[in-house]
Design a protein around this motif. Structure first.
Motif: not given
Length: 188
Positions: A50-75
């Motif tokens: 929370s309250n870390d815009p630079s981390w949010d941006e890194r996560m956004r870039l990771h999401r956008e780079r991943r192919p859409l057909h990949w499944q995501l898990r957050e354990p």
């Protein structure tokens, strides 16, 4: 984005470790290694900050780079359990073990070693490529806090433990990937 002349290397079944310093290109290389796979399950280990815009941006870039057909898990803290639930024939990308280590920093040494061993054992059940990203933390600034030192030491120990079972190991630095399995020798 991969260089146009960068071809994916032959990918062995089993554990493939990708390590390196922060912002060196580890995640991009790990994604590239699995880019020819029909399906991939991407396991994200980092918790939301929370309250870390630079981390949010890194996560956004990771999401956008991943192919859409990949499944995501957050354990969350249940990484080994998540790995066991996945089909052993499904390629996995686990990015990155810093999140796993951080969530278990409150454990004593014995509990930590049991968590790490549980993780290793879950990885040994895999039949398809399992690419796991782990941050190298001992190359730069010496942590000024006890918890920072503990994180660094546990990451280093875990990286060596995983290497004992790896079919392939890569070091990614400054956007270059070096195959340690081909170049290096195990330290006795």
């Amino acid at each position: 984005m991969a260089h146009p002349n960068t071809k994916s290397p032959e990918l062995p079944n089993g554990l493939i470790v990708v390590s390196g310093p922060s912002r060196g290109g580890k995640s991009r290389w790990a994604e590239h290694l699995l880019s020819s796979q029909e399906t991939v399950t991407y396991v994200a280990t980092s918790a939301h900050r929370s309250n870390d815009p630079s981390w949010d941006e890194r996560m956004r870039l990771h999401r956008e780079r991943r192919p859409l057909h990949w499944q995501l898990r957050e354990p969350g803290s249940k990484l080994a359990e998540c790995i066991r639930r996945e089909d052993a024939n499904q390629p996995l990308l686990i990015d990155a073990l810093g999140g796993f280590t951080a969530v278990h920093l409150d454990r004593n040494d014995l509990q930590w070693e049991q968590e790490a061993e549980d993780l290793v054992q879950s990885l040994l059940t895999r039949r398809r490529p399992t690419v796991i990203v782990i941050e190298e933390t001992g190359w730069g600034v010496v942590p000024s806090t006890m918890i920072g030192g503990l994180f660094r030491d546990r990451q280093g120990w875990l990286a060596q433990r995983l290497e004992q079972h790896a079919a392939d190991s890569w070091l990614v630095v400054q956007g270059r990937a070096l195959n340690l399995t081909q170049l290096g020798m195990l330290v006795p």
